[in-house]
Write a protein that holds these residues in place. Structure first.
Motif, short mmCIF file in Angstrom:
data_model
loop_
_atom_site.label_atom_id
_atom_site.label_comp_id
_atom_site.label_asym_id
_atom_site.label_seq_id
_atom_site.Cartn_x
_atom_site.Cartn_y
_atom_site.Cartn_z
N THR A 86 -37.05 15.74 -30.96
CA THR A 86 -37.10 17.09 -31.52
C THR A 86 -38.15 17.90 -30.77
OG1 THR A 86 -36.38 16.30 -33.67
CG2 THR A 86 -37.54 18.41 -33.61
N GLY A 87 -37.79 19.15 -30.46
CA GLY A 87 -38.72 20.02 -29.75
C GLY A 87 -38.65 19.86 -28.25
N ARG A 88 -37.69 19.03 -27.77
CA ARG A 88 -37.59 18.83 -26.34
C ARG A 88 -36.23 19.29 -25.82
NH1 ARG A 88 -42.23 16.35 -24.23
NH2 ARG A 88 -41.17 17.06 -22.35
N ALA A 89 -36.16 19.43 -24.50
CA ALA A 89 -34.95 19.91 -23.84
C ALA A 89 -34.53 18.90 -22.78
CB ALA A 89 -35.20 21.27 -23.19
N ARG A 90 -33.24 18.84 -22.48
CA ARG A 90 -32.75 17.92 -21.45
C ARG A 90 -31.60 18.59 -20.70
NH1 ARG A 90 -31.89 12.01 -23.52
NH2 ARG A 90 -34.17 12.06 -23.42
N TYR A 91 -31.63 18.39 -19.38
CA TYR A 91 -30.56 18.93 -18.53
C TYR A 91 -29.41 17.94 -18.49
CZ TYR A 91 -28.17 20.46 -14.23
OH TYR A 91 -27.25 20.87 -13.30
N GLY A 92 -28.20 18.44 -18.45
CA GLY A 92 -27.07 17.53 -18.36
C GLY A 92 -25.79 18.25 -17.99
N PHE A 93 -24.70 17.49 -18.04
CA PHE A 93 -23.38 18.02 -17.69
C PHE A 93 -22.40 17.82 -18.84
CE2 PHE A 93 -25.29 16.52 -13.73
CZ PHE A 93 -25.19 17.63 -12.92
N ILE A 94 -21.41 18.67 -18.86
CA ILE A 94 -20.24 18.38 -19.67
C ILE A 94 -19.09 18.19 -18.69
CG2 ILE A 94 -18.52 19.49 -21.16
CD1 ILE A 94 -20.64 20.23 -23.02
N LEU A 95 -18.38 17.08 -18.85
CA LEU A 95 -17.25 16.79 -17.97
C LEU A 95 -15.94 17.04 -18.70
CD1 LEU A 95 -18.40 13.28 -16.61
CD2 LEU A 95 -19.18 15.55 -15.90
N GLY A 96 -14.91 17.30 -17.96
CA GLY A 96 -13.58 17.23 -18.54
C GLY A 96 -13.16 15.78 -18.57
N GLU A 97 -12.06 15.47 -19.27
CA GLU A 97 -11.59 14.08 -19.30
C GLU A 97 -11.21 13.60 -17.92
OE1 GLU A 97 -12.03 11.73 -21.22
OE2 GLU A 97 -10.89 11.79 -23.09
N SER A 98 -10.99 14.52 -17.01
CA SER A 98 -10.66 14.13 -15.64
C SER A 98 -11.91 13.78 -14.85
CB SER A 98 -9.92 15.27 -14.95
OG SER A 98 -10.75 16.42 -14.93
N GLY A 99 -13.08 13.85 -15.48
CA GLY A 99 -14.32 13.46 -14.83
C GLY A 99 -14.94 14.56 -13.99
N ILE A 100 -14.26 15.67 -13.88
CA ILE A 100 -14.76 16.78 -13.07
C ILE A 100 -15.83 17.53 -13.85
CG2 ILE A 100 -14.09 18.91 -11.86
CD1 ILE A 100 -12.86 16.22 -10.80
N VAL A 101 -16.88 17.94 -13.16
CA VAL A 101 -17.97 18.67 -13.83
C VAL A 101 -17.43 20.00 -14.35
CG1 VAL A 101 -20.17 19.82 -13.50
CG2 VAL A 101 -19.74 17.60 -12.42
N HIS A 102 -17.49 20.18 -15.65
CA HIS A 102 -17.01 21.42 -16.24
C HIS A 102 -18.15 22.44 -16.36
CE1 HIS A 102 -14.42 23.95 -18.69
NE2 HIS A 102 -15.50 24.23 -19.39
N ASP A 103 -19.33 21.94 -16.74
CA ASP A 103 -20.46 22.86 -16.86
C ASP A 103 -21.75 22.04 -16.81
OD1 ASP A 103 -21.67 25.30 -17.10
OD2 ASP A 103 -21.77 25.23 -19.30
N ASP A 104 -22.81 22.73 -16.49
CA ASP A 104 -24.12 22.11 -16.60
C ASP A 104 -25.00 23.00 -17.46
OD1 ASP A 104 -24.60 24.25 -14.92
OD2 ASP A 104 -25.98 23.14 -13.62
N GLY A 105 -26.12 22.48 -17.88
CA GLY A 105 -27.00 23.30 -18.70
C GLY A 105 -28.01 22.43 -19.42
N VAL A 106 -28.83 23.12 -20.22
CA VAL A 106 -29.90 22.45 -20.93
C VAL A 106 -29.53 22.39 -22.41
CG1 VAL A 106 -32.30 22.70 -21.66
CG2 VAL A 106 -31.66 23.10 -19.27
#
Lengths: 88, 950, 416
Positions: B649-669
């Motif tokens: 709690t109180g922290r942030a993390r960078y990551g990705f959301i993928l589609g089911e095809s494994g392709i990067v759909h978006d990134d963000g915190v």
């Protein structure tokens, strides 16, 4: 402009909806034990039937996914219903 | 000169209001209420146009949308409208009419020479020749000859372009006798009826054929029906073309208005009655295209409504009873009328009419206009030939709505098969050519109680009239496109026998009358030539539009700022006050740089300032998707590539959301504000789709009652403060002290606090690699935050920076933009984020696809940096190629800028097996030139991340 | 077959055109063939033509349930081009374009290939970057692509709205000078005539009701005209392909959508190139008859109905007027819709599927017309040799399981 009936919001114009998938697809799990072919089948393969088709749609306005049965040729909507367990 | 104006006849014109106009330079007069067609007819002008292919003279044929010949470019008030149909355009004072596709004018048209070569130019001739030297050699010549009118290149559509949605209980299409009866019956039953008609007045053919209904003048019936519609809350739209039947009972209509923009109606109807009437067919004989040959029905129309008489010495050739009142009316105004009837058994001829039963008109004669005709081998002088080949029901909308047709011998026409569309079709559109029965059908279709309106029955008898291949010379099937019976025969001979092939091969029915004159004749001729019945030969598909509709009416007001309107920032006004230039980024209109000056130079200055002191930019479009509830962490673990349940709690993390095809759909915190509350900070152009991915998993994979997703992007303003002196700026702006404390707020932390009595969310996340603070307040307090930061800005020499500078800053650090630095094949391990793929053992979205043979291949395109010598950045979009061997694409430059802080160019690229090539050289290919670049790490600035806490 | 030429046209003109013969024979089905192609559109007919011409296989039947060229071949915007992004796609579409370039002579049928050039126009720096990427990809793959600036773009399309009230101002784009348009019906008829002349049976009005499979091999098809035997069957039926493939138990990565096209009334020439505008997604050219031919995005709802929908019409036409406000006064004359078979990666499926001897040529989505000669060439190769041509190999159905998609839409940023 077709009219679809969201099970939660009622009849709305087609532009508020998004086609998600053909109904009845089950994500193979555990996915890691699924063959490449079966996984591709789940991901990409469809029946694209002529005539009645059971599909998952989302009403983007309310965000709810639901089942719609419609005729892909006449474009008559035969039925819309919430996903199982979603309409209590 | 054959047409003339009768002294008294004409219900629709006002003889006290003359209107002057010109046609091909000749001054002419008409009256208020005239159409262009009626005024020209009355003026005696016979040659109104030229045909498309042979440039044969063409005269007025019809009375409405079926007119194939009388088409002009009409100039009025400095604007020219091309291809205006004379029969449907009201005459206004000062209109300038110009014939189309003629040079220099309609009478002296030079293209007429083409007609002499007609024997070498049969239907489809161009498929057989123009192949030597390639088609391009011949095409310019053909192009110059083609086309009808001229576009007015200065034309601008009206500013408004109104489009209106409407609903009604019953939509009645056509306000003739049958339609009026239906509308009246339904309205009297209390239903909301919309009655739509193409003409300026309701009444349909009653207006020129007249008649008594329920023992009273037809006008009383029209008035009564219209009153009933209005009394029941319905509406009558005249001058309105119902042009399209679409799914789920939706209809589109074009309403023409004077002094206001035309209107596009979308009418959703519970029930529909189609009473669109029928149009008269031509007759087929040698030279049946000569000016002076005209529809008999049209002649009666022009006489009754406008007092415009087609000629003085008239031959009327017919095969049906409907022509007898026409002959009678013309004789009554003093014309010499010879009635030529193909039938043996006919009604008695009207008084004063010369009657020739069992007679066939086989030929028209005359150099440019009709002078005589041959009937049963005898020559008869005539200045006008009226023809009546029967009627074609206007079934278009029934067919557009999926309806089928049946052949009906009695009416010699294809009529709607009941029950095959949702439209109930009545009257002449249903092949019912008698007033009494039309009224009955309309009454029943409108749900009328009691007896239908009564009229004297006059069921017209008719004989089937057909083209006769035995006649010599040319018989026109399509008058505008110059398709003759011989062309149909040739098409049949060459095997183009289905109606669709016939149409496409000969262009029959492809003219601007949309086949109204040609289709039936072509069908009938092909059926005779091939010995098949008409139903076997088939009909072409009917599609919208029912009549040609201006593109501007369908497009409506969606132009300029209203076309794909970009999203606007809450603080747009504030940014403009700081001389911001705006550009569109991911659907949002955002400051690109703060001027005045050259955008690229400003961006350099802004980027340098942000590295040296502080830059502030508006980050409000960043998605803010709240995920709330006891199931939120599990949901995000599943949807995210990087685990989020372990986030404190109180922290942030960078990551990705993928589609089911494994392709990067978006990134963000992703921020964790509480045990059960996260905010997904999606990139601005992906916020909506990220929300839907989360929703789908929430509803489909998890217990939906354990989490809730709420996109609050639009409710907040986020200003990002970045640079070595960012903290000083916050202090100077007197923001809460706790967020300036690195103990309380280290990098990648988030804190909800209060400022000036309202909530403020501060986050230490960085899109630049420098110490950065994202400050988020409710939108209504955005201006206050903007003001506070702006006031304190000078104390640290800070600057507002636009997106162009932000692009430079993030590229220096190797931070990607999904969709720019990735493409539809990029997976997270291509971006140097292989960790979760290697280590996570739990299931997550897209995981399985990260292990296909291709995903495991070692030739994947991977994110790298590129260095070049010199000061010129690589062009973004340049490809990477091998320095030796065959040239092929190894990848491409995705981002490239000059870095002011490094004083050299920086670039990001996707490169085949790129990670292994770091330190090596690669070729860059741009517009034919190959250069060299060094592959390097994507992070060009501060690889040890020391600036984050500087 | 009577040859077409200016001379034969003149000679026939002098004797009343009595000598022309049917362009193709109206064949009735024989009991058995060496190969059967289901679908008498451009792809099916071209396959039959190249089977006979390249591989000497003449006992071939093309089965068409309606009339020849009546599907998407006759319902498109007639553009031909090879301005694609991935090398596999460029190879495929440029094979088609090169065949188009010789097609009128090859078929002795004027398909009116008009290489007037096509511009993909951009309106933001980011789109210009994508255009740069495409132009470079084309050049690397040996295809004529070049970057064009705004000034030159406006010179070629002078009516483009470049005023300050325009939503989008053209910054230039990718230009392909060999791209253009061809007469769509003529392509189908020309192939039908050429194939028929070499002995191929073109059977119209023949509906396939089942695929006959014995011991894992295709042995023929059942039709409403009876059973027809063949141990090689090619499916080239666009939106009808999923239904046909299902008869062999094959599922395809296809959804079907309606794609609309529009034609305006004819006016004198005022647009001499093919233009696709990234900002609006609308594309337009002016036919030799003077009509504007207009296309845009797909309808939103999957369907098999060949009907257009009003919202898409409004979107496409407002996009057109945003580019060319002066066109507002032109009238819509015709509109139609084709059912297109859309694959997730916007690339076609060519290759074997299911039982031995069954081959597919489908999934062309919105881009089938421009690919007709290549689609035919490659399916013919598969049917004749039982294995891929190197150009079709990447487009095999197995790419989905391998994860080797050819995502043109995502790769180039352009909807295809």
């Amino acid at each position: 402009m077709q009219i679809f009936t969201c099970p939660f919001c009622g009849p709305r114009e087609e532009t508020e909806f998004h086609f998600a998938a053909e109904a009845g697809k089950h994500r193979p799990e555990p996915a890691e034990e699924t063959s490449d072919t079966d996984w591709a089948d789940y991901l990409y393969m469809n029946d694209a039937p002529r005539g009645p088709s059971s599909e998952v749609w989302v009403h983007m306005t309310c965000g709810e996914y639901f089942l719609m049965t419609r005729d892909t040729v006449t474009r008559e909507v035969l039925d819309t219903t919430a996903l199982p367990g979603r309409n209590e | 000169m054959s047409g003339w104006r009768h002294d008294t006849a004409g219900d629709a014109i006002d003889r006290n209001s003359p209107r002057s106009f010109s046609f091909d330079g000749k001054q002419l007069m008409g009256f208020a209420g005239d159409t262009l067609a009626s005024a020209l007819l009355a003026s005696g002008t016979q040659i109104l146009g030229r045909s498309f292919k042979y440039h044969r003279p063409r005269g007025l044929w019809g009375l409405g949308g079926e007119e194939p010949n009388a088409i002009f470019d009409v100039a009025e008030n400095g604007q020219t409208t091309p291809n205006t149909r004379a029969t449907t355009q009201t005459l206004r004072d000062g209109m300038v009419l110009r014939s189309v596709n003629t040079a220099p004018d309609v009478l002296r048209d030079r293209g007429a020479v083409l007609d002499r070569f007609n024997r070498f130019l049969p239907g489809g001739f161009y498929y057989k020749t123009f192949m030597a030297f390639g088609w391009m050699r011949w095409e310019p010549m053909i192009r110059r000859m083609a086309g009808l009118g001229r576009l007015d290149s200065g034309h601008r559509p009206p500013a408004d372009g109104p489009q209106v949605n409407a609903r009604c209980d019953l939509l009645v299409i056509g306000a003739g006798a049958a339609g009026l009866a239906a509308a009246r019956a339904a309205a009297m039953a209390g239903r909301k009826v919309w009655l739509v008609d193409e003409a300026a007045e309701p009444g349909g053919s009653l207006r020129w054929r007249g008649g008594e209904i329920d023992g009273k003048d037809w006008r009383d019936f029209v008035r009564e029906a219209c009153d009933a519609v209005q009394a029941a809350g319905g509406r009558i739209l005249t001058d309105t073309t119902l042009w399209g039947a679409f799914d789920h009972n939706l209809f589109a209509a074009w309403e023409r208005r004077v002094g206001a923009s035309d209107r596009h109606w979308r009418i959703r109807a519970s029930d529909i009655v189609l009473a669109a009437g029928a149009i008269e067919r031509p007759l087929w004989f040698t030279n049946n295209d000569l000016p002076g040959v005209m529809s008999a029905e049209a002649a009666l129309h022009y006489l009754a409504l406008y007092g415009a008489v087609a000629g003085r010495n008239i031959v009327l050739a017919t095969g049906n009873d409907a022509s007898y009142p026409v002959a009678e009316a013309l004789a009554r105004v003093g014309c010499a009328v010879t009635l030529v009837d193909a039938r043996e058994k006919t009604p008695p001829p009207p008084e004063g009419v010369k009657h020739l039963p069992s007679a066939r008109l086989t030929r028209a004669e005359g150099k440019r206009t009709v002078r005589s005709v041959i009937v049963n081998g005898q020559r008869h002088e005539a200045d006008t030939v009226l023809v009546a080949g029967g009627y074609t029901p206007s079934v278009h909308l029934h067919c557009q709505a999926g309806g089928k047709l049946d052949w009906e011998a009695g009416s010699d026409s294809l009529v709607p098969r009941p029950g095959t569309s949702k439209l109930r079709v009545v009257g002449a559109a249903n092949g019912t050519f008698g007033l009494a029965e039309a009224l009955t059908q309309g009454h029943v279709a409108g749900g009328g109680a009691g007896t239908a309106p009564q009229a004297v029955t006059e069921n017209w008898q008719l004989a089937a009239m057909r083209p006769d291949p035995a006649l010599p010379g040319r018989q026109w099937i399509d008058p505008q496109n110059d398709v003759t019976l011989k062309d149909v025969k040739l098409a049949g001979q060459e095997g183009y026998r289905s109606v669709e092939h016939l149409k496409r091969y000969t262009t029959l029915g492809m003219a601007t009358d949309q086949g109204r004159n040609a289709n039936f004749a072509g069908l009938a001729a092909m059926s005779e030539l091939t010995g098949r019945s008409i139903p076997e030969t088939g009909t072409t598909t009917y599609r919208p539009p029912f009549a040609p509709i201006p593109l501007g009416v369908i497009a409506g007001p969606r132009r300029g700022a209203l076309f794909n309107a970009p999203k606007r920032l809450t603080l747009e006004v504030e940014h403009r006050a700081k001389s911001a230039e705006f550009r569109e980024y991911g659907g949002w209109l955002r400051p690109s740089a703060y001027g005045p000056g050259d955008e690229a130079e400003l961006a350099q200055d802004e980027a340098r300032a942000a590295r040296e002191t502080v830059g502030i930019y508006d980050a409000s479009p960043l998605g803010k998707i709240e995920v709330i509830g006891p199931g939120a962490a599990d949901l995000l673990d599943y949807c995210g590539y990087v685990r989020l349940s372990t986030l404190k709690t109180g922290r942030a993390r960078y990551g990705f959301i993928l589609g089911e095809s494994g392709i990067v759909h978006d990134d963000g915190v992703v921020f964790r504000l509480a045990e059960d509350r996260f905010i997904v900070s999606a990139s601005s152009s992906h916020a909506a789709s990220v929300r839907m991915i989360l929703e789908e998993a929430r509803q489909d994979v998890f217990d939906p009652s354990r989490s809730y997703i709420h996109d609050v992007t639009a409710g907040f303003v986020t200003l990002s403060v970045t640079g070595p002196r960012a903290r000083d700026l916050l202090r100077a702006a007197e923001l809460p002290k706790d967020i300036c404390d690195d103990e309380v707020m280290p990098h990648m932390s988030v804190r909800e606090t209060a400022w000036n009595g309202h909530s403020l969310r501060a986050a230490r996340v960085s899109f630049t690699g420098d110490r950065s603070y994202e400050l988020t307040v409710p939108a209504r307090h955005g201006a206050a935050l903007h003001g506070a930061l702006d006031a304190a800005r000078d104390t640290v020499s800070g600057r507002w920076i636009g997106m162009e500078a932000v692009m430079i800053l993030r590229a220096e650090k190797g931070f990607i933009l999904v969709g720019k630095d990735t493409d539809g094949l990029t997976m997270p391990h291509d971006l140097g984020w292989g960790g979760p793929r290697d280590k996570r053992t739990d299931e997550y979205l897209g995981r399985r696809s990260l292990f296909t043979p291709e995903a495991k291949a070692n030739n994947r395109r991977q994110l790298v940096g590129l260095e070049v010598d010199g000061d010129t950045p690589l062009p973004t979009g340049a490809h990477l190629v091998p320095l030796h061997g065959a040239r092929r694409s190894l990848g491409f430059v995705t981002s490239s800028y000059f870095s002011p802080i490094l004083n050299r160019p920086v670039a990001l690229a996707l490169l085949e097996n790129g990670r292994a090539k770091v330190g090596a050289e690669v070729g860059t290919f741009h517009m034919g030139d190959t250069c060299r670049a060094r592959v390097c790490e994507s992070c060009a600035l501060d690889p040890k991340w020391e600036r984050l806490n500087a | 077959m009577k040859r077409y030429s200016a001379f034969s046209l003149a000679a026939e003109g002098l004797r009343g055109h009595r000598g022309w013969t049917p362009a193709w024979r109206k064949a009735k089905p024989q009991p058995a063939y060496d190969a059967i192609i289901v679908g008498g559109g451009g792809h099916g007919l071209a396959s039959a033509y190249y089977l006979a011409k390249n591989h000497g296989l003449r006992r071939v039947a093309v089965l068409e349930k309606g009339w020849v060229g009546g599907g998407n071949t006759g319902r498109n915007t007639t553009a031909v081009r090879s301005n694609y992004f991935y090398p596999e796609s460029v190879a495929l579409y440029d094979l088609a374009l090169r065949l188009y370039e010789g097609l009128s002579k090859d078929l002795n049928f004027n398909v009116m290939l008009s290489q007037r050039g096509m511009l993909i126009a951009a309106h933001t720096p980011m789109q210009m970057e994508i255009c740069t990427r495409i132009a470079n990809a084309m050049q690397i793959n040996g295809v004529d692509g070049e970057l064009m600036g705004a000034e030159e773009a406006l010179r070629r399309a002078p009516l483009l709205n470049q005023t300050s009230d325009a939503r989008y101002n053209c910054m230039g784009g990718v230009w392909q000078s060999r791209a253009g348009v061809a007469r769509h019906d003529a392509v189908a008829w020309g192939y039908a005539r050429g194939a028929s002349d070499m002995g191929v049976d073109i059977i119209e009005g023949c509906t396939v009701t089942d695929l006959l499979i014995e011991g894992g091999r295709i042995t023929g098809v059942a039709t409403d005209m009876g059973t027809i035997r063949a141990d090689r069957v090619g499916l080239a039926a666009a939106g009808a392909t999923p239904g046909l493939a299902a008869m062999a138990g094959v599922r395809l990565p296809i959804h079907t959508y309606a794609l609309q096209a529009f034609v305006s009334e004819p006016v004198k020439p005022m647009l001499d190139i093919v233009l696709l505008y990234l900002g609006t997604g609308t594309y337009v050219s002016q036919s030799d008859k003077g009509e504007l031919v207009i296309g845009g995005g797909l309808d939103r709802v999957p369907t098999h109905g060949q009907r257009g929908n009003l919202p898409s019409q409004e979107t496409v036409l407002s996009g057109l007027l945003e580019m060319f406000p002066a066109f507002a006064q032109l009238k819509l004359l015709r509109q139609w819709a084709g059912v297109v078979d859309v694959v997730p990666d916007s690339s076609p499926v060519i290759g074997p599927a299911g039982p031995e001897g069954l081959y597919l040529n489908c999934g062309w989505g919105t881009g089938g017309f421009k690919a007709i000669p290549a689609g035919g060439w490659l399916l013919a190769h598969l049917l004749a040799k039982g294995q891929h041509h190197e150009i079709s190999r990447p487009f095999d159905l197995d790419r989905f399981a391998r994860g080797r998609l050819i995502d043109e839409a995502a790769g180039s940023g352009i909807a295809h």
